[in-house]
Write a protein that holds these residues in place. Structure first.
Motif, mmCIF file in Angstrom:
data_model
loop_
_atom_site.group_PDB
_atom_site.id
_atom_site.type_symbol
_atom_site.label_atom_id
_atom_site.label_comp_id
_atom_site.label_asym_id
_atom_site.label_seq_id
_atom_site.Cartn_x
_atom_site.Cartn_y
_atom_site.Cartn_z
ATOM 1 N N VAL A 132 0.866 -1.177 0.000
ATOM 2 C CA VAL A 132 0.000 0.000 0.000
ATOM 3 C C VAL A 132 0.901 1.224 0.000
ATOM 4 C CG1 VAL A 132 -0.174 0.171 2.524
ATOM 5 C CG2 VAL A 132 -2.002 1.099 1.091
ATOM 6 N N SER A 133 0.444 2.301 -0.607
ATOM 7 C CA SER A 133 1.224 3.543 -0.601
ATOM 8 C C SER A 133 0.332 4.688 -1.040
ATOM 9 C CB SER A 133 2.434 3.456 -1.542
ATOM 10 O OG SER A 133 2.018 3.533 -2.895
ATOM 11 N N VAL A 134 0.794 5.907 -0.788
ATOM 12 C CA VAL A 134 0.192 7.061 -1.439
ATOM 13 C C VAL A 134 0.557 6.963 -2.919
ATOM 14 C CG1 VAL A 134 0.192 9.577 -1.607
ATOM 15 C CG2 VAL A 134 0.308 8.473 0.636
ATOM 16 N N ASP A 135 -0.360 7.345 -3.791
ATOM 17 C CA ASP A 135 -0.167 7.189 -5.229
ATOM 18 C C ASP A 135 0.879 8.199 -5.723
ATOM 19 O OD1 ASP A 135 -0.361 6.980 -7.990
ATOM 20 O OD2 ASP A 135 -2.520 6.589 -7.949
ATOM 21 N N GLN A 136 2.107 7.728 -5.856
ATOM 22 C CA GLN A 136 3.205 8.599 -6.261
ATOM 23 C C GLN A 136 3.049 9.074 -7.707
ATOM 24 O OE1 GLN A 136 5.535 9.405 -3.827
ATOM 25 N NE2 GLN A 136 4.127 8.212 -2.565
ATOM 26 N N GLN A 137 2.575 8.185 -8.559
ATOM 27 C CA GLN A 137 2.384 8.559 -9.967
ATOM 28 C C GLN A 137 1.333 9.662 -10.107
ATOM 29 O OE1 GLN A 137 2.515 5.421 -8.824
ATOM 30 N NE2 GLN A 137 4.288 4.526 -9.859
ATOM 31 N N ARG A 155 -9.082 -4.027 -1.479
ATOM 32 C CA ARG A 155 -8.420 -3.831 -2.772
ATOM 33 C C ARG A 155 -7.728 -2.488 -2.908
ATOM 34 N NH1 ARG A 155 -12.733 -6.367 -7.181
ATOM 35 N NH2 ARG A 155 -12.753 -8.495 -6.324
ATOM 36 N N VAL A 156 -8.025 -1.554 -2.020
ATOM 37 C CA VAL A 156 -7.422 -0.227 -2.116
ATOM 38 C C VAL A 156 -5.956 -0.312 -1.703
ATOM 39 C CG1 VAL A 156 -7.450 2.155 -1.289
ATOM 40 C CG2 VAL A 156 -9.598 0.940 -1.672
ATOM 41 N N THR A 157 -5.050 -0.138 -2.663
ATOM 42 C CA THR A 157 -3.621 -0.206 -2.368
ATOM 43 C C THR A 157 -2.901 1.100 -2.671
ATOM 44 O OG1 THR A 157 -3.138 -1.084 -4.574
ATOM 45 C CG2 THR A 157 -3.535 -2.688 -2.809
ATOM 46 N N ARG A 158 -3.624 2.071 -3.247
ATOM 47 C CA ARG A 158 -3.020 3.373 -3.502
ATOM 48 C C ARG A 158 -3.915 4.465 -2.936
ATOM 49 N NH1 ARG A 158 -0.333 3.358 -9.590
ATOM 50 N NH2 ARG A 158 1.231 1.741 -9.160
ATOM 51 N N ILE A 159 -3.341 5.301 -2.096
ATOM 52 C CA ILE A 159 -4.068 6.383 -1.459
ATOM 53 C C ILE A 159 -3.936 7.634 -2.338
ATOM 54 C CG2 ILE A 159 -4.334 7.733 0.644
ATOM 55 C CD1 ILE A 159 -4.723 4.667 0.947
ATOM 56 N N PRO A 160 -5.038 8.301 -2.657
ATOM 57 C CA PRO A 160 -4.955 9.485 -3.526
ATOM 58 C C PRO A 160 -4.091 10.584 -2.917
ATOM 59 C CG PRO A 160 -7.228 8.715 -3.330
ATOM 60 C CD PRO A 160 -6.430 7.949 -2.313
ATOM 61 N N ALA A 161 -3.336 11.254 -3.782
ATOM 62 C CA ALA A 161 -2.573 12.439 -3.384
ATOM 63 C C ALA A 161 -3.409 13.683 -3.673
ATOM 64 C CB ALA A 161 -1.251 12.491 -4.138
ATOM 65 N N GLU A 162 -2.975 14.817 -3.130
ATOM 66 C CA GLU A 162 -3.748 16.059 -3.287
ATOM 67 C C GLU A 162 -2.814 17.224 -3.592
ATOM 68 O OE1 GLU A 162 -6.521 19.058 -0.549
ATOM 69 O OE2 GLU A 162 -5.845 17.131 0.253
ATOM 70 N N LEU A 163 -3.142 17.995 -4.601
ATOM 71 C CA LEU A 163 -2.371 19.188 -4.926
ATOM 72 C C LEU A 163 -2.772 20.337 -4.000
ATOM 73 C CD1 LEU A 163 -0.413 20.650 -6.934
ATOM 74 C CD2 LEU A 163 -2.474 21.300 -8.208
#
Length: 340
Positions: free
Chosen positions: A163-168, A318-326
């Motif tokens: 799991v991670s914050v979505d770097q892409q 199933r959630v493995t990527r946490i959304p990032a925020e600008l």
């Protein structure tokens, strides 16, 4: 209903007041998935009313589980790993789990194998590894571990839960923001490329630059520190051709802004700067830093939810990527006019 004297409320008193069996109370406490929501709510209301605190030792004996998660965290002095550890600890406590953690630092005599052995000797039910370097994950693969293991890393893994914050997505937000302002010549000041997050941001930067058809300059590889970025800025002879810098973390971004100021280069009038992380001071430097926020709280909750599901042999979320925020502040603006 309140207890008197030295008597502490017990599970049977909870069950009696809630109008359910003590087994149902136990299942609610252990987040059994097939409990009616009305029943769960009624039991939790009684637990709160009585100020009931379950006996963790008894629960461990009954379930053969310690309700303890082990965490190995590398480079704990850096903002990302430290924030991830705190988030996992908070989420674990909220779920009735304890956390034992071991920090690995450069130069330490303790090896990853010894760290894992130390934690498993404490009877942990699962292991969370905050190992930002590719070499650390490679070392982890050589260790035989018989409990569920989750690694906080940006890419899926055939061996471990991840799991991670979505770097892409975070990088895409940063580049798209600069492009929307009119920038077409952007430099990337990267983190150390043996760090998985730095590598993910670097790859995503190149992919997004290519998608926009903007100029791709050779990246500058930093070491996460403000000192590195300050020294880089001090080496700039004059206002550069590029009009914006996407910096892989806020600490380097702050050092860059400081160095540019000392060189007489204005941010954002001469050069826009955008960071990554949204550290607490990002809003208070001059100019306040535009950056990409990582939601570490959500990351910790997701990591613990996945590990609990694995421990309790339930379906893994199933959630493995946490959304990032600008987060747009004052360090970015439209580019200076060509030739100015």
């Amino acid at each position: 209903m309140a207890t008197s004297g030295a008597d502490k409320p017990n599970i049977r008193q909870v069950a009696q007041l809630a109008g359910v069996s003590h087994m149902t109370v136990s299942r609610v406490l252990n987040d059994y998935p097939h409990i009616k929501e009305a029943t769960r709510r009624r039991v939790m209301e009684v637990i709160e009313e009585l100020d009931y605190r379950p006996n963790m030792a008894a629960r461990a004996l009954a379930t053969q589980k310690s309700r303890r998660i082990g965490v190995v965290v590398e480079s704990a002095v850096e903002f990302g790993p430290t924030s991830t550890l705190r988030a996992v600890e908070f989420a674990a406590r909220a779920s009735g789990y304890a956390v034992s953690s071991i920090a690995l630092r450069d130069g330490d005599e303790i090896t990853p194998q010894e760290a894992v052995d130390n934690l498993t000797a404490q009877g942990i039910d699962a292991l969370c590894v905050v190992a930002p370097r590719s070499s650390s994950v490679a070392a982890l693969r050589k260790i035989s571990i018989s409990i569920p293991v989750l690694v906080v890393k940006p890419d899926k893994d055939p061996t471990f839960l991840t799991v991670s914050v979505d770097q892409q997505e975070g990088t895409k937000l940063a580049v798209d923001h600069l492009v929307s302002l009119g920038h077409r010549d952007i430099l990337h000041l990267a983190g150390p490329l043996d760090w998985l997050d730095a590598r993910a941001r670097e790859r995503a930067f190149h992919a997004r630059a290519k998608a926009w058809g903007i100029r791709e300059r050779p990246i500058v590889v930093g070491d996460w520190t403000a000192d590195f970025a300050y020294d880089f800025a001090m080496g700039i002879r004059s206002i550069p051709e590029y009009t914006a810098v996407f910096v892989a973390n806020d600490e380097m971004a702050v050092g860059l802004v400081h160095g540019l100021h000392d060189r007489g280069i204005s941010v954002p009038d001469d050069l826009s700067v955008i960071g990554f992380d949204d550290v607490p001071l990002a809003a208070h430097v001059l100019p306040p830093l535009t950056t990409v926020r990582q939601n570490f709280h959500a990351l910790g909750v997701s990591a613990v939810d996945m590990l609990r599901a694995a421990i309790e042999e339930r379906e893994i979320p199933r959630v493995t990527r946490i959304p990032a925020e600008l987060v747009v502040r004052s360090s970015t603006t439209a580019p200076r006019e060509t030739g100015s």
